[in-house]
Design a protein around this motif. Structure first.
Motif, PDB file in Angstrom:
ATOM      1  N   VAL A 113     -10.017  37.339  92.646  1.00 32.36           N
ATOM      2  CA  VAL A 113      -8.622  37.775  92.617  1.00 32.36           C
ATOM      3  C   VAL A 113      -7.743  36.556  92.859  1.00 32.36           C
ATOM      4  N   GLU A 114      -6.786  36.332  91.969  1.00 34.31           N
ATOM      5  CA  GLU A 114      -5.932  35.155  92.057  1.00 34.31           C
ATOM      6  C   GLU A 114      -4.465  35.547  91.851  1.00 34.31           C
ATOM      7  N   PRO A 115      -3.539  34.686  92.246  1.00 32.23           N
ATOM      8  CA  PRO A 115      -2.133  34.928  91.897  1.00 32.23           C
ATOM      9  C   PRO A 115      -1.977  34.994  90.379  1.00 32.23           C
ATOM     10  N   GLY A 116      -0.960  35.701  89.917  1.00 27.78           N
ATOM     11  CA  GLY A 116      -0.784  35.887  88.482  1.00 27.78           C
ATOM     12  C   GLY A 116      -0.089  34.725  87.803  1.00 27.78           C
ATOM     13  N   VAL A 117      -0.590  33.504  88.024  1.00 24.28           N
ATOM     14  CA  VAL A 117       0.015  32.310  87.443  1.00 24.28           C
ATOM     15  C   VAL A 117      -0.908  31.747  86.363  1.00 24.28           C
ATOM     16  N   ARG A 118      -0.343  30.876  85.529  1.00 25.49           N
ATOM     17  CA  ARG A 118      -1.082  30.361  84.371  1.00 25.49           C
ATOM     18  C   ARG A 118      -2.377  29.656  84.772  1.00 25.49           C
ATOM     19  N   ASP A 119      -2.341  28.787  85.783  1.00 25.05           N
ATOM     20  CA  ASP A 119      -3.540  28.051  86.184  1.00 25.05           C
ATOM     21  C   ASP A 119      -4.676  29.003  86.542  1.00 25.05           C
ATOM     22  N   ALA A 120      -4.342  30.062  87.276  1.00 22.88           N
ATOM     23  CA  ALA A 120      -5.358  31.028  87.680  1.00 22.88           C
ATOM     24  C   ALA A 120      -5.901  31.781  86.479  1.00 22.88           C
ATOM     25  N   GLY A 121      -5.007  32.201  85.573  1.00 21.99           N
ATOM     26  CA  GLY A 121      -5.462  32.904  84.381  1.00 21.99           C
ATOM     27  C   GLY A 121      -6.374  32.052  83.527  1.00 21.99           C
ATOM     28  N   ARG A 122      -6.051  30.771  83.408  1.00 21.27           N
ATOM     29  CA  ARG A 122      -6.882  29.850  82.617  1.00 21.27           C
ATOM     30  C   ARG A 122      -8.256  29.684  83.267  1.00 21.27           C
ATOM     31  N   PHE A 123      -8.290  29.539  84.588  1.00 22.80           N
ATOM     32  CA  PHE A 123      -9.553  29.389  85.314  1.00 22.80           C
ATOM     33  C   PHE A 123     -10.433  30.628  85.129  1.00 22.80           C
ATOM     34  N   LEU A 124      -9.846  31.812  85.273  1.00 23.26           N
ATOM     35  CA  LEU A 124     -10.625  33.041  85.147  1.00 23.26           C
ATOM     36  C   LEU A 124     -11.109  33.249  83.719  1.00 23.26           C
ATOM     37  N   TRP A 165      -1.438  34.225  79.285  1.00 19.30           N
ATOM     38  CA  TRP A 165      -2.591  34.348  80.172  1.00 19.30           C
ATOM     39  C   TRP A 165      -2.649  35.768  80.721  1.00 19.30           C
ATOM     40  N   CYS A 166      -3.830  36.203  81.082  1.00 22.83           N
ATOM     41  CA  CYS A 166      -4.042  37.576  81.533  1.00 22.83           C
ATOM     42  C   CYS A 166      -3.594  37.723  82.987  1.00 22.83           C
ATOM     43  N   HIS A 167      -2.556  38.507  83.213  1.00 24.87           N
ATOM     44  CA  HIS A 167      -2.108  38.824  84.567  1.00 24.87           C
ATOM     45  C   HIS A 167      -1.341  40.130  84.524  1.00 24.87           C
ATOM     46  N   PHE A 168      -1.253  40.786  85.669  1.00 25.12           N
ATOM     47  CA  PHE A 168      -0.653  42.108  85.758  1.00 25.12           C
ATOM     48  C   PHE A 168       0.470  42.093  86.788  1.00 25.12           C
ATOM     49  N   PHE A 215      -9.031  31.632  95.381  1.00 24.13           N
ATOM     50  CA  PHE A 215     -10.086  30.630  95.480  1.00 24.13           C
ATOM     51  C   PHE A 215      -9.755  29.368  94.725  1.00 24.13           C
ATOM     52  N   ILE A 216      -8.876  29.455  93.742  1.00 23.76           N
ATOM     53  CA  ILE A 216      -8.584  28.292  92.919  1.00 23.76           C
ATOM     54  C   ILE A 216      -7.988  27.154  93.740  1.00 23.76           C
ATOM     55  N   ASN A 217      -7.276  27.494  94.841  1.00 22.24           N
ATOM     56  CA  ASN A 217      -6.765  26.442  95.726  1.00 22.24           C
ATOM     57  C   ASN A 217      -7.903  25.626  96.323  1.00 22.24           C
ATOM     58  N   GLU A 218      -9.006  26.310  96.675  1.00 22.01           N
ATOM     59  CA  GLU A 218     -10.157  25.601  97.234  1.00 22.01           C
ATOM     60  C   GLU A 218     -10.819  24.720  96.175  1.00 22.01           C
ATOM     61  N   ILE A 219     -10.876  25.210  94.939  1.00 19.06           N
ATOM     62  CA  ILE A 219     -11.465  24.422  93.852  1.00 19.06           C
ATOM     63  C   ILE A 219     -10.666  23.150  93.620  1.00 19.06           C
ATOM     64  N   ASP A 220      -9.337  23.309  93.569  1.00 19.45           N
ATOM     65  CA  ASP A 220      -8.480  22.156  93.292  1.00 19.45           C
ATOM     66  C   ASP A 220      -8.516  21.122  94.402  1.00 19.45           C
ATOM     67  N   ARG A 221      -8.847  21.544  95.623  1.00 19.17           N
ATOM     68  CA  ARG A 221      -8.825  20.622  96.755  1.00 19.17           C
ATOM     69  C   ARG A 221     -10.209  20.077  97.089  1.00 19.17           C
ATOM     70  N   PHE A 249      -7.263  38.857  87.873  1.00 16.56           N
ATOM     71  CA  PHE A 249      -8.556  39.127  88.518  1.00 16.56           C
ATOM     72  C   PHE A 249      -9.647  39.207  87.463  1.00 16.56           C
ATOM     73  N   LEU A 250     -10.883  39.147  87.937  1.00 17.13           N
ATOM     74  CA  LEU A 250     -12.045  39.240  87.064  1.00 17.13           C
ATOM     75  C   LEU A 250     -13.174  39.896  87.848  1.00 17.13           C
ATOM     76  N   LEU A 251     -13.773  40.920  87.254  1.00 15.80           N
ATOM     77  CA  LEU A 251     -14.905  41.614  87.865  1.00 15.80           C
ATOM     78  C   LEU A 251     -16.145  41.364  87.018  1.00 15.80           C
ATOM     79  N   LEU A 252     -17.169  40.749  87.621  1.00 14.21           N
ATOM     80  CA  LEU A 252     -18.445  40.504  86.960  1.00 14.21           C
ATOM     81  C   LEU A 252     -19.498  41.391  87.600  1.00 14.21           C
ATOM     82  N   VAL A 253     -20.338  42.034  86.804  1.00 15.58           N
ATOM     83  CA  VAL A 253     -21.405  42.876  87.349  1.00 15.58           C
ATOM     84  C   VAL A 253     -22.692  42.616  86.587  1.00 15.58           C
TER      85      VAL A 253
END
Length: 391
Positions: free
Chosen positions: A219-230, A264-267, A179-185, A296-300
């Protein structure tokens, strides 16, 4: 100590589905001869657009035959593999009639990953809504899913519109992947403070469309930008009263926010079990993958959410829970190290080479050391793993 993993080995259903995807794609979205000849180079070009050259990514790339063909043949199966590994490790308590809303769904990637990785849900009544700006991607993804399932009892709807323009039916599970691609665009106003509060605005919009006993999965790619956003989304979510069962084993400050040079948090996990056709194509595109990674991040919210993880046992006195983040790496002292996350912050797990070590995504219980030793490189608390522990 007992280990619990977020990324179990892929099931036969997931691997068989990926192995047969090349045949299904040739039937559902056959490439023209000219597009087939340049497929590896277009995959590489699209990779550049999605990573290092994101500002030049065409807004309609999913509607262009060459880019859509590249996405379907490369990104779709790899994303299904990554998401399928995660979905197999989550407890999905989706009740009959549950609603899943997938924002920025592309060619229904999450839906296909859900079908292939969770055969236990195939007979359950589910309502799925896919939202994306590309009508071509939605139609192609639906055709592919129908060919894959040969008739599913799930109710599938698609909505061709940019994400965030309209409200959608209230979801039991709201999904956003890549989703971060959509945010950036998203269109920008040019105000200097435009980025401030973006995460709060996003979460406020999402939570208005999630059931009171609901969940949000990003769920995002395991890259720094995505980890920072999450990490920023996590901070806002905790302030707004959401619980975060995964990947976080605590509700303290994130020790891996991805700021500047911080981790950053990634697996990451090996990909030796992926189908041969996908490995060959990845190599031709000069994008071979010995490892796949994701953040990734799970909110409940509520006491009966539709997605959860197996609860960890409450640690005893002098012990705590650690989520293992990294694969093992060599330490100068001849031992093996792994980074983890806990209420005490960043953790460096340390074990002798002769002792089995936990895999990324594992949740383990450890005894806190009496001495506060710190890793010089990361500042993380060094926690030795006991030789006598079990999986």
């Amino acid at each position: 100590m007992k280990e619990q993993g977020l990324f179990p080995l892929p099931s036969a259903e997931l691997l068989d589905g990926l192995a047969g995807m090349q045949r299904l794609l040739a039937r559902v979205y056959p490439l023209k001869t000219k597009h087939k000849a340049v497929l590896p180079s277009v995959i590489r070009q699209l990779s550049d657009f999605l990573t290092s050259d994101r500002e030049h990514l065409p807004r309609d790339y999913m509607s262009r035959p060459d880019f859509l063909g590249a996405y379907l043949n490369y990104y779709l199966p790899w994303n299904i593999y990554r998401q399928g590994r995660l979905l197999a490790g989550l407890e999905l308590a989706l009740k009959p009639g549950a609603s899943v809303v997938d924002l920025g769904s592309g060619p229904l990637t999450f839906l296909q990953a859900l079908w292939l990785s969770r055969p236990d849900l195939r007979d359950r009544e589910l309502h799925y809504l896919a939202v994306d700006r590309s009508e071509t991607a939605l139609k192609t993804g639906r055709k592919l899913f129908e060919a894959m399932t040969e008739g599913s009892g799930w109710t599938i709807r698609t909505d061709n519109q940019p994400v965030g323009q309209n409200k959608f039916p209230r979801a039991d599970l709201l999904v956003m992947a890549n989703f971060i691609n959509e945010i950036d665009r998203a269109p920008r106003s040019g105000r200097p403070d435009e980025g401030a509060g973006k995460e709060g605005q996003l979460l406020e919009r999402w939570e208005a469309q999630v059931a009171q006993q609901g969940a949000i999965l990003l769920v995002e790619p395991g890259v720094r930008d995505a980890g920072r956003f999450l990490s920023r989304i996590r901070e806002v979510a905790l302030e707004r009263g959401w619980s975060i069962p995964a990947p976080c084993p605590h509700a303290e400050d994130c020790p891996m926010p991805g700021l500047r040079s911080t981790p950053w948090c990634h697996f990451t996990f090996p990909t030796g079990d992926t189908p041969a056709w996908l490995s060959r194509l990845s190599t031709k595109a000069k994008l071979p993958k010995a490892r796949a990674s994701l953040s990734f991040l799970l909110l409940v919210r509520g006491d009966d959410p539709p997605v959860r993880i197996r609860p960890a046992k409450t640690p005893g006195k002098g012990a705590g829970v650690v989520r293992v983040i990294s694969e093992g790496f060599d330490l100068p002292n001849g031992k093996i190290g792994r980074y983890g996350c806990a209420e005490k912050g960043l953790i460096l797990l340390e074990n002798p080479r002769s002792v089995w070590g936990p895999v990324p995504g594992s949740e383990i219980t450890v005894g806190w050391p009496a001495t506060d030793r710190r890793d010089r490189k990361s500042g993380g608390l060094i926690v030795p793993l006991s030789p006598g522990r079990s999986r």
